[in-house]
Design an enzyme around this catalytic site. Structure first.
Site, PDB file in Angstrom:
ATOM      1  N   ASP A 168       0.864  -1.187   0.000  1.00  0.00           N
ATOM      2  CA  ASP A 168       0.000   0.000   0.000  1.00  0.00           C
ATOM      3  C   ASP A 168       0.897   1.232   0.000  1.00  0.00           C
ATOM      4  OD1 ASP A 168      -3.279   0.136   0.952  1.00  0.00           O
ATOM      5  OD2 ASP A 168      -2.126   1.990   0.726  1.00  0.00           O
ATOM      6  N   LYS A 174      -1.593   3.805   7.039  1.00  0.00           N
ATOM      7  CA  LYS A 174      -2.270   2.509   7.031  1.00  0.00           C
ATOM      8  C   LYS A 174      -1.256   1.380   7.220  1.00  0.00           C
ATOM      9  CE  LYS A 174      -6.194   1.115   4.288  1.00  0.00           C
ATOM     10  NZ  LYS A 174      -6.734   1.171   2.940  1.00  0.00           N
ATOM     11  N   GLU A 230     -13.773 -11.075  -6.981  1.00  0.00           N
ATOM     12  CA  GLU A 230     -14.140 -11.509  -5.633  1.00  0.00           C
ATOM     13  C   GLU A 230     -15.641 -11.348  -5.475  1.00  0.00           C
ATOM     14  OE1 GLU A 230     -15.371  -9.181  -3.425  1.00  0.00           O
ATOM     15  OE2 GLU A 230     -15.048  -7.434  -4.692  1.00  0.00           O
ATOM     16  N   PHE A 231     -16.203 -12.188  -4.608  1.00  0.00           N
ATOM     17  CA  PHE A 231     -17.647 -12.087  -4.336  1.00  0.00           C
ATOM     18  C   PHE A 231     -17.835 -11.946  -2.824  1.00  0.00           C
ATOM     19  CE2 PHE A 231     -16.996 -14.588  -8.191  1.00  0.00           C
ATOM     20  CZ  PHE A 231     -17.723 -13.846  -9.107  1.00  0.00           C
ATOM     21  N   ASN A 252     -23.449  -8.763  -9.444  1.00  0.00           N
ATOM     22  CA  ASN A 252     -23.917  -7.709  -8.537  1.00  0.00           C
ATOM     23  C   ASN A 252     -25.185  -7.051  -9.067  1.00  0.00           C
ATOM     24  OD1 ASN A 252     -22.108  -8.149  -6.572  1.00  0.00           O
ATOM     25  ND2 ASN A 252     -20.883  -6.320  -6.888  1.00  0.00           N
ATOM     26  N   GLY A 265     -36.942  -3.724   2.031  1.00  0.00           N
ATOM     27  CA  GLY A 265     -36.378  -2.813   3.022  1.00  0.00           C
ATOM     28  C   GLY A 265     -36.362  -1.389   2.518  1.00  0.00           C
ATOM     29  N   CYS A 290     -20.414  -1.463  -3.005  1.00  0.00           N
ATOM     30  CA  CYS A 290     -20.402  -2.216  -4.272  1.00  0.00           C
ATOM     31  C   CYS A 290     -21.609  -1.975  -5.157  1.00  0.00           C
ATOM     32  CB  CYS A 290     -20.287  -3.704  -3.986  1.00  0.00           C
ATOM     33  SG  CYS A 290     -18.700  -4.131  -3.292  1.00  0.00           S
TER      34      CYS A 290
HETATM   35  C1  UDX Z   1     -22.156  -7.225  -2.251  1.00  0.00           C
HETATM   36  C2  UDX Z   1     -22.209  -8.621  -2.897  1.00  0.00           C
HETATM   37  O1  UDX Z   1     -23.135  -9.438  -2.170  1.00  0.00           O
HETATM   38  C3  UDX Z   1     -20.832  -9.271  -2.938  1.00  0.00           C
HETATM   39  O2  UDX Z   1     -20.904 -10.521  -3.614  1.00  0.00           O
HETATM   40  C4  UDX Z   1     -19.904  -8.327  -3.675  1.00  0.00           C
HETATM   41  O3  UDX Z   1     -18.608  -8.847  -3.740  1.00  0.00           O
HETATM   42  C5  UDX Z   1     -19.883  -6.957  -3.019  1.00  0.00           C
HETATM   43  O4  UDX Z   1     -21.207  -6.441  -2.956  1.00  0.00           O
HETATM   44  P1  UDX Z   1     -22.029  -6.223   0.224  1.00  0.00           P
HETATM   45  O5  UDX Z   1     -21.985  -4.871  -0.417  1.00  0.00           O
HETATM   46  O6  UDX Z   1     -21.097  -6.513   1.336  1.00  0.00           O
HETATM   47  O7  UDX Z   1     -21.768  -7.364  -0.893  1.00  0.00           O
HETATM   48  O8  UDX Z   1     -23.495  -6.402   0.788  1.00  0.00           O
HETATM   49  P2  UDX Z   1     -24.725  -7.403   0.612  1.00  0.00           P
HETATM   50  O9  UDX Z   1     -24.796  -8.313   1.763  1.00  0.00           O
HETATM   51  O10 UDX Z   1     -24.718  -8.011  -0.729  1.00  0.00           O
HETATM   52  O11 UDX Z   1     -25.928  -6.345   0.733  1.00  0.00           O
HETATM   53  C6  UDX Z   1     -26.017  -5.237  -0.165  1.00  0.00           C
HETATM   54  C7  UDX Z   1     -27.173  -4.343   0.204  1.00  0.00           C
HETATM   55  O12 UDX Z   1     -28.412  -4.938  -0.153  1.00  0.00           O
HETATM   56  C8  UDX Z   1     -27.270  -3.978   1.687  1.00  0.00           C
HETATM   57  O13 UDX Z   1     -27.587  -2.600   1.805  1.00  0.00           O
HETATM   58  C9  UDX Z   1     -28.418  -4.825   2.196  1.00  0.00           C
HETATM   59  O14 UDX Z   1     -29.081  -4.229   3.278  1.00  0.00           O
HETATM   60  C10 UDX Z   1     -29.310  -4.879   0.946  1.00  0.00           C
HETATM   61  N1  UDX Z   1     -30.141  -6.094   0.900  1.00  0.00           N
HETATM   62  C11 UDX Z   1     -29.560  -7.318   0.755  1.00  0.00           C
HETATM   63  C12 UDX Z   1     -31.509  -5.967   0.956  1.00  0.00           C
HETATM   64  O15 UDX Z   1     -32.071  -4.867   1.086  1.00  0.00           O
HETATM   65  N2  UDX Z   1     -32.265  -7.122   0.863  1.00  0.00           N
HETATM   66  C13 UDX Z   1     -31.714  -8.359   0.726  1.00  0.00           C
HETATM   67  O16 UDX Z   1     -32.469  -9.331   0.640  1.00  0.00           O
HETATM   68  C14 UDX Z   1     -30.321  -8.462   0.670  1.00  0.00           C
END
Ligand code: UDX
Length: 473
Positions: free
Chosen positions: A30, A35, A150-151, A227, A272, A279
């Site tokens: 980095d 950091k 990555e996921f 995504n 929600g 992301c």
């Molecule tokens: C996401 C992808 O899941 C992951 O694979 C990718 O690498 C990065 O982006 P993340 O941003 O950590 O991960 O959050 P995630 O758990 O996917 O939730 C994303 C948003 O959707 C959150 O704000 C969550 O509150 C919302 N969400 C998720 C809903 O409103 N309803 C759901 O059923 C699921």
């Protein structure tokens, strides 16, 4: 395998620590000296399950930190690029950090290297990295460029890395694919899962993970398309929730009904206040921009984004319909993070809603189990930060639930009732059963489900012999 990971943000730090746990020798690079010195001293700057354990296990042994990219490149067979790709004002991804890493890697090459994109990037980025490296003197047969998306979800990033549904290796040449296969071999062979100190298996783990070897372009698209599809599921159920509200149906029943179809599945169908995070909002905008550049007008994505934004307006309308006017009202707020299980507030619908409520003249007392410090940096000093859900609720005209933290779903409802000035709960995450909330004397608003009108509540409360609200603060 000797590996460099460039960028020590969420993706880089998690990938570096997990690669070290698989048995590789990692240099995490980095250019942020602050950091770096924090990491070298053992600090873990993000809230992520199992990450402190992994860093403690490998720091100074198989996991080292450095500011010298050239030296790291010379010592490594594979260089993973995990630097930021922030959105530009036009919504496309700013790839300037990726480009400058590619340039520096080219200058340091001392033998065959595989350069791997780990950051979420648009299709064609692997081509660009190749071009930039050639322009900066790297001989074409001295390197390959691959895409290994990555996921990782925030909060479960370590287990998502070590127990993935699939590993996607986008490699256009066999020598590059075989080097990447070797890196992930402890997972694909199942060896890692038999180790005594392996990070514990989460529910629903797919062991061993599916390995997909694709072209670099397909891998780049898999990431953006995944995504976008997940965000579409969230917007879809949010749109269905609005229809449920208008016709008097219950979105939780509808969700169960459609999610039980194995072609649809129950996950990612929770209605929600919309998705947020680092992301989805950024990747949807970037995918939209990539599609446009490639000549495809992906208007479906516009609609996914529009529904997501509308979800916040609908929630605000609900708060208004609960309180009539907003100016001068005092609100308790549960949740600041963009979802439960993280301290990340980037693009958090909770923060955006609080900002609007402040503009409307409300005062806010907010509680979040992890995101308070980060929220403090972006919210005005008008917000009070509480140290428990009950403190946030104390004397409030209503309580708003904005993040799906587990602890918000198990509150002591009697205690909560006694704290609030008026027993009104507006739940943006459907954490409670409306019948139970009503039975406890609350006027309970949620998403895609009916609200029992306050008049029938008064009757119900009187029948149950409860003391009536309001009361003095
Ligand atoms: C996401 C992808 O899941 C992951 O694979 C990718 O690498 C990065 O982006 P993340 O941003 O950590 O991960 O959050 P995630 O758990 O996917 O939730 C994303 C948003 O959707 C959150 O704000 C969550 O509150 C919302 N969400 C998720 C809903 O409103 N309803 C759901 O059923 C699921």
């Amino acid at each position: 395998m000797h590996i460099s990971v460039v960028g020590s943000g969420y993706v880089g730090l998690v990938a570096g620590a997990c690669f070290a746990d698989l048995g590789h020798e990692i240099i995490l690079v980095d250019n942020d000296q602050l950091k770096l010195s924090a990491l070298k001293s053992g600090a873990v700057p993000i809230h992520e399950n199992f990450l402190p354990e992994l860093v403690a296990r490998h720091r100074g042994k198989r996991l080292n930190f450095s500011g010298d990219l050239s030296e790291a490149v010379r010592a490594s067979s594979a260089i993973f690029i995990a630097v930021g790709t922030p959105a530009t004002d036009q919504g496309d991804a700013d790839l300037s950090y990726v480009e400058s890493v590619a340039r520096e890697v080219a200058g340091a090459i001392n033998g065959y290297k595989v350069v791997v994109e780990k950051s979420t990037v648009p299709v064609y980025t692997s081509n660009w990295i190749r071009t930039v490296m050639s322009r900066n003197g790297a001989a074409p047969d001295s390197f390959d460029v691959a895409s290994n998306p990555e996921f990782l979800r925030e909060g479960t990033a370590v287990t998502d890395f070590l127990y993935p549904d699939r590993i996607v290796l986008g490699a256009d040449h066999e020598r590059c694919a075989s080097l990447l296969r070797e890196i992930y071999q402890p997972l694909t062979s199942g060896d890692y899962y038999r180790r005594q100190h392996a990070i514990p298996k989460p529910d629903r783990a797919h062991i061993p993970p599916t390995l997909l070897v694709t072209s670099a372009k397909s891998a780049e698209l898999i990431k953006h398309a995944s995504n976008a599809f997940l965000a579409m599921k969230v917007s879809f159920i949010n749109a269905v929730a609005s229809i449920c509200e208008s016709v008097g149906a219950d979105v939780e029943q509808v969700r169960q009904g459609i999610g039980s179809d194995s072609r649809i599945g129950p996950r990612f169908l929770n209605p929600g206040i919309g998705y947020g995070g680092s992301c989805f909002p950024k990747d949807l905008a970037a995918f939209r921009a990539v599609a446009r550049e490639c000549g495809y007008d992906f208007r479906l994505l516009d609609e996914v984004i529009r529904i997501n934004e509308e979800q916040r307006h609908l929630f605000l309308r609900k708060v208004r319909s609960a309180l009539w006017t907003l100016k001068g009202k005092h609100l308790g707020v549960l949740g600041l993070a963009f979802k439960g299980g993280t301290d990340d507030i980037r693009e958090s619908p909770a923060i955006l809603l609080i900002q609007t409520l402040l503009q409307e003249g409300c005062s806010v007392a907010a509680y979040d189990p992890a995101a308070t410090e980060r929220a403090r940096e972006v919210l005005s000093s008008k917000v009070e930060f509480a140290s428990s859900p009950y403190e946030a609720a104390a004397g409030a005209d209503a309580l708003l639930i904005l993040t799906e933290w587990d602890e918000f779903a198990t509150l002591d409802l009697h205690r909560l009732y006694s704290k609030l000035q008026y027993p009104i709960v507006v739940d943006g995450r459907n954490l409670y059963d409306p019948q139970i909330m009503t039975a406890h004397g609350f006027t309970y608003y949620s998403v895609g489900r009916q609200t029992i009108p306050p008049e029938s509540q008064v009757v119900a409360a009187a029948a149950a012999g409860r003391k009536s609200k309001p009361k003095n603060r």
